[in-house]
Each structure stands twice: as C-alpha cells, then as structure tokens.
Design an enzyme around this catalytic site. Sequence first.
Site, PDB file in Angstrom:
ATOM      1  N   GLY A  47      44.872  17.993  -9.109  1.00 36.99           N
ATOM      2  CA  GLY A  47      44.647  19.103 -10.020  1.00 36.99           C
ATOM      3  C   GLY A  47      43.847  18.754 -11.257  1.00 36.99           C
ATOM      4  CD  GLU A  98      49.216  13.775  -3.240  1.00 39.43           C
ATOM      5  OE1 GLU A  98      49.271  14.984  -3.558  1.00 39.43           O
ATOM      6  OE2 GLU A  98      49.904  13.282  -2.346  1.00 39.43           O
ATOM      7  N   GLY A 112      41.274  15.049  -5.529  1.00 40.31           N
ATOM      8  CA  GLY A 112      40.253  15.329  -4.506  1.00 40.31           C
ATOM      9  C   GLY A 112      38.976  15.752  -5.226  1.00 40.31           C
ATOM     10  NE  ARG A 113      39.050  21.270  -8.279  1.00 38.50           N
ATOM     11  CZ  ARG A 113      38.979  22.416  -7.619  1.00 38.50           C
ATOM     12  NH1 ARG A 113      37.836  23.041  -7.510  1.00 38.50           N
ATOM     13  NH2 ARG A 113      40.067  22.945  -7.086  1.00 38.50           N
ATOM     14  CE1 TYR A 120      40.276  29.815  -4.237  1.00 39.66           C
ATOM     15  CE2 TYR A 120      38.287  28.497  -4.077  1.00 39.66           C
ATOM     16  CZ  TYR A 120      39.539  28.825  -3.607  1.00 39.66           C
ATOM     17  OH  TYR A 120      40.048  28.165  -2.527  1.00 39.66           O
ATOM     18  CB  CYS A 164      23.751  40.737   5.904  1.00 41.16           C
ATOM     19  SG  CYS A 164      22.759  42.210   6.052  1.00 41.16           S
TER      20      CYS A 164
END
Lengths: 446, 446
Positions: free
Chosen positions: B258, B300, B302-303, B348, B375
């Site tokens: 996070g 943990e 990730g981002r 988001y 489209c």
Amino acid sequence: MTSAENFNEVPAHVWPRNTARQEDGVITIAGVPLPEIAEEYGTPVFVVDEDDFRSRCQDMAKAFGGGDNVHYASKAFLSKTIARWVDEEGLNLDVASIGELSIALAADFPAGRITAHGNNKSADFLRTCVREGVSHIVLDSEQELELLDLIAAREGKVQEVLIRVKPGIEAHTHEFIATSHEDQKFGFSLASGSAFGAARAAINAENLKLVGLHCHVGSQVFDADGFSLAAERVLGLVSRIHAELDAESLSILDLGGGYGIAYTAAEEPLNVAAVAQDLIAKVSEHAASLGIDTPQLMVEPGRAIAGPSTVTVYEVGTIKDVHVDDDKTRRYISVDGGMSDNIRPALYGSEYDARVVSRFVDGESTASRVVGSHCESGDILINDEQYPADIRTGDLLALAATGAYCYAMSSRYNQFTRPAVVAVRAGQIKPMLRRETLEDLLALEV
Amino acid sequence: MTSAENFNEVPAHVWPRNTARQEDGVITIAGVPLPEIAEEYGTPVFVVDEDDFRSRCQDMAKAFGGGDNVHYASKAFLSKTIARWVDEEGLNLDVASIGELSIALAADFPAGRITAHGNNKSADFLRTCVREGVSHIVLDSEQELELLDLIAAREGKVQEVLIRVKPGIEAHTHEFIATSHEDQKFGFSLASGSAFGAARAAINAENLKLVGLHCHVGSQVFDADGFSLAAERVLGLVSRIHAELDAESLSILDLGGGYGIAYTAAEEPLNVAAVAQDLIAKVSEHAASLGIDTPQLMVEPGRAIAGPSTVTVYEVGTIKDVHVDDDKTRRYISVDGGMSDNIRPALYGSEYDARVVSRFVDGESTASRVVGSHCESGDILINDEQYPADIRTGDLLALAATGAYCYAMSSRYNQFTRPAVVAVRAGQIKPMLRRETLEDLLALEV
C-alpha cells in the site's frame, strides 16, 4: 432487488430465451444442463444460447426492415463463430479496429457488408478497409478525412463514407458510456457547424463518396425519445447539405446503437420493435416535412443482440459472514472468476442477475455480496442482494446477460486464464473459444 | 495540474530514475532514446527502467532490514524477467493465483521464498503451493484453513501459515482499493474475535503451523499512521494468542503493501525509509510494552517497486478541438492505445503524468484531454490538463508510472493486441514480452 423467496424463478426477460429449469432444479440452456458444461469445460465458463443470439438478430432485422439495415457492433463480443452467425442471419457488421476487421475476414464475413468505426483509426486500419472493400467508413475527424482520401487515391478507389455527427443529445445513462454530448472524442459537432464543414470536405474529396450521416446517442438507452430527436437533428443537416452543397442524395441515416437490455429482473428491456416502428414513422414524416427523400435507416446494436444470449457459470468457493455494523451481517460469496472476466460492475457499477443453476436453494433471506477471486477488494460482481442462506461451496452460480462487454473486455489480471466460451443449441455443446492454459500465460515471454 | 510552461520538465519523482532529456528534446531512459524503442517495437510500448526497478527493490530491502522481509506483490506486474530481477535482488515474492505461481516457478524463483495470497484460493492452487514448498500461505477463511490442513495431510507435510487479520482500519484512499475495513472479502475480523478463533484453529490443525499474522491497510496509502495503528492492533492479537493459546512464538508480522507512489508532479511518494524506521521502532516498543518478542516485520510492496519504473509510449493520432461551452474549448489528443493497456483512469479515476518524449513542445497553454482509440467515450487516459498547443499528430507521448496494474490488467478490448514490454539498462534494450499479433487474436478459436 432479488429476493430469497423468488430466487429459484429465473427472470425470462434477463436470461437467454432457451433457459429452463429441470425438476431437479438444474438449469438448462437449449436443453443442455449447465452443470454438464461446467463439468466438461471447467468454470468460469461463458455459455452462449445460439438460438437466442440468432433470434435477436432476426428481431432486429424485422424491426428495421431487413438485415442490411442492422450492423452488429462487434466490439460487444466477437469471435469467428459470432461473425458467421451474423453473416448467416443476414446482418451487417461494425468493426472498430484492425483486430476486429481481421477476425471478421478470417471468418469470411463479406467485406462489402462491414462498416468501420473509431476516433483514431490507424492508417493501417484505413488502408486495409479500403483494400478489402468495406462498405462504409464512418469519418470521425478532419485529419481522418484527408488521410482516407489520400489512401483511397493511392489504392485507386472511391471509398463510401458516412460522417459521424454529434447531435448534442445526452442519453440518460452512466456518464462513462454516454457518447452523444458535445464534450467527447467522437464525431463532428452539429451545433458548431463542423459536421456541415466535414460534409462539404467529403463531397469535395476526389476519392470519397459521402453517402450518409451517422450519430450515436449513448449506451443502455431506455428513453426512446433520444433516438428520434437525434434523427430529427441529423435530418436537418441532411436537408441543409442538399440545399447548400452540390450533393448527391445522402441515402443513409445511421442512428448507432444503445438499445437498453435488462440486466436485472427489475429492469425492462427497450421494446425494439416498437421503437423501430416509431422511429421509422418519425424519420419518414420529418424527411417529408423537410422535402427530402426518406433515408435508409440503419442501426448498430451490439449489446442488444449479444448481451442476453449468454450466461457466465462460476463455482462458489469460500463463503464468509462479515460483521458490517451492530445489526448487520453480510455474506460474502466468492466465485472462481471476477473482474478479469467481468469488469463491468467495478468499471460502471453495473448490476447483474445471479442464480444457482445446479439445484434449488430455499434458505432464509440473507444480505449477500458476490465477489471474485482477485487480490483486490473492489473485485465485486454483485454488490448487495438478498439470497437464500443455503447457497454453499460447490454450487454453480451463473450471472445472466454477460454476452456483451464481458469476454470482450476480459483481462488476465492476477494471471487468471480466460474462461472457455461455448455455444449451446438443440441439446448440443459447440466450443467457440478454448480456455486459456498456464502455458498461454508464458506465450509472450521473449 | 501540469502547466504548459513546465511541460518540458520531467518530474523526477514520477518518472523512472534513469530518465533524461537530450539537447534535441528527446527523452531517454537508461540512455535509450524512447523514439528508438517506438521505432523498433511499435507503439504503444511499455518501457521498464531495469535499474529503477532493481533500485527500488534494494531501497525496500534496506528500509526493512533485508530482502527476506520484503515480498514483491506480483499482481502489480509479473513476467519471468520480473521474477528473475526480484530473485536476484534477494526479495521474496507474493503470488495470488496458480497463474502467478506458475510464472514464478517457470522463472526458477525458489518456492521457499514465495507466499500465497487470495480470498478464494482453489484446491489446485493450494495443493501446488504445498507440493512446491512455498514458504507461507496466508489463510483467509475458515473453509480454507480446513481445506489446507487436509491437503497438507495428504501431501504428508506441515505447511507454515499466516492468518490474514482485518484490523478495522480504513486507509484514506479510493473506495475500491481500500482493503482493511470490516465490510470486505479479505481476512478474519479482529474486533469480532474471528481472527483469534482462526489462530486457535490453525494452532490445533495437525498439518498447519501458525508462524505469524498478516494485515493490509489499503492501496496508495500516504498516511503512514495507518500502518503503525494496524501493527499495534495486530500485536495485541499476538499477545492474546500467546497468553491464551498453547502457541509457539508467532514470529512474523506481515503488514502488507500500500506504499503510495507519485503519479503526478503534484504528489509526493510516501517516504518508505522514514516510514520503515518509524514502524520498526513502534513495533519494537509496542511488543516490549506487551511483553512479547519483537516479531519479524514483513511488507509486500508491488506498486511501490514496479510502478515508477515504467512508462508507456504512445503515438499521437487524431487531434480535435471540441467546443465545451460558450467560452471553453477542449483539445482531444488521441493516442494509439487506451483503456485496453491502462484501465486505471476509467476504473479508479487515476491520474497520470504525460510528456511528449520525441521533442520539445512550447505552444500556448491549452485545455487538453488525452483519450485512447477504443470505441467508448469513457476511454480517457488523462482527463483535464493544460498542455502546449503544438502537440501534434505523430508526436510520441508517454505516460509515466505505468509499471503497476496497467499491463497486469490489460485486455484485448476492441481486439487490440497487447503492447510489447521492453527493459532498458545501460543503453541496451532487452525485450521482455513481445507485442501480440493479429494471429494471436485467433489463437483460442476452436
């Protein structure tokens, strides 16, 4: 909202037309028990009721005076099988990328019945369209108009085109999928005169032939007045073009798609036959009042054909009761797919109708949420419904009306493999797209 | 908001660490001009700054006392190359599906440094984890606890597990990606006692060994207090477990991910080193005050590792000025990708920093929107910024910080083919994932 009491009743206006429930509670589509498909193809699995899909093609063709007037919008869902069905039912096809065009051509869909869309068509896409002889290209910008004229010249062809017009109408629908107001990427503004300017440029372009106008009022439209108001405005432009420019007859009025379907029992789908009858009459009257020929009315349904034909069958996994506040508990029912095979609830807040398809359930009413298996708390398929308390791990739960914009927008998020898609008809299962494998996940590694 | 005046200045805290601009205005990453990559691999293309990615692994390891304490959350972005980098940098790896596990194993990532997550892990996934010898499985439900005990018994193993605890903290972030409040699918509630119950069950299970607790307060968190408050609460549970149950020491406290990154120039990334120092001190103090051993703190990200390492390079296509209201025009800048390669803005409302990477631009400030080629009118990448008016068709425009949850969530919507992903390091281009082809679109046809 679904109530636990009627949970075993499958709403006919939401589910595929050939859905039935056997005496043992098992749901069949076209005579094929869904648990049999889950057993053979695994879960999640998309099950397409072929006759439902075909019958909606037929309904559309009948409503709008023939398959030539109806273009299936392939962005909703396309595979070679789908392209063949659309061809066999005599409908035309819309494509919005070289990928969609390639699949259609791979299925031997006649290019002369294909129309090309897009706000940013690549030169490669335009060139392929011209070479293959697609019937119409819907022009979306001045730059594209010039580029296409050049490409057509190089190919020694005159390309028939429509001009996409923004009639300035905002359909009552979700903000993210309304497409007819002015502040958006598609088309030429009617109000500002840029649509008229584009028509003049197209008429003057040596290798383009302007044959009509196009507009699109939005997605999931339930208020039919939007279509007729858009038609009136665009007809006004046709009239002005005829009066002021040296134009051949603009014979086509393409009103796009957007015909709303029922995703939940509480919704009613738009009555397409009635809307078509009304639209055809109004367009004819309005053309007469303007002193112009009545144009050929065309429409481009995608969701209204593909959407209701399909269900996604999941297996129920973990079930968890979560304390929400002092006097509320919510049951979290996990299924073995989620936002990778259906991003619409997360993306648009879309609602779905879900039923247990492997047996009858009749427990007490319980506040429930259906969630996927992705490592993300927004991975919710059904946000808040009352379901019977006896739904349990191992049950097969299906979401209806997943034929449009589910598989088409599917991802491999969390390295999930894409589900299989199978068609069912007259008691037979015909696989359309195989399930992805773990090997497929490595196929792009260099 | 980006202003046209500083459009040529690349914000260092958003872009990859080895980004530079040449005298001719061309942007390079790790010494490789982005236009060269676009020329060779086509657009859109994901460009990963390998040293940036590796350096963030190193920063995290340093901040948290060693790579063993840092698990890269592979859901952010995973390929064999990524797994190898993570391995070489000495970090551990989180997986949340059998697909993620398979890619890691295919890259020879040691199973003994892998942790398995998920709210609805399949029996197949659990079995493979046990067989391959993953270090920890994070238990998420009672059902899973029982199933895993059974599977471990059958495999003749004792599996080390953590229990995922909901500490009841709601991080200040987008509703859809907050994951620590009570009303969500993950974990066992601390407040209701279900986490304690799960710990007891895990301790009593013959083939499970409870070695710690896990929690996760949300995504894109910028308020570090959430982490320490969660840690305090979970330590309270550790203390209760030690006091009331016949427990061996729960040596691991996994606080999840996070850690917020900067997507735009206006944002500041969370200072991970400072947060880590503070957290480690607080955990140690709090453990001492509870009279328990200080646990091994794990995280943990990730981002925070993958996100800033990568940019997506697009080619600008159609440019259109749209009349919005009486005194406002908006420039629509189309690029040759969109929601298929980056769903985050649509999903988001995420914001991104975009720059022209092929030259300097210095036109007047113009209200602009960057849209994709799909489209769908919601296919917007950057909603509302001031850009120079001389951005033109053919320019290369790149969005920064696209390393996490972009390729990982990519789709083939509109039958777009997935972009290539290439790594750059020390002036060299190393392809990681090849671009999909039109043939790939037909690969699943039966």
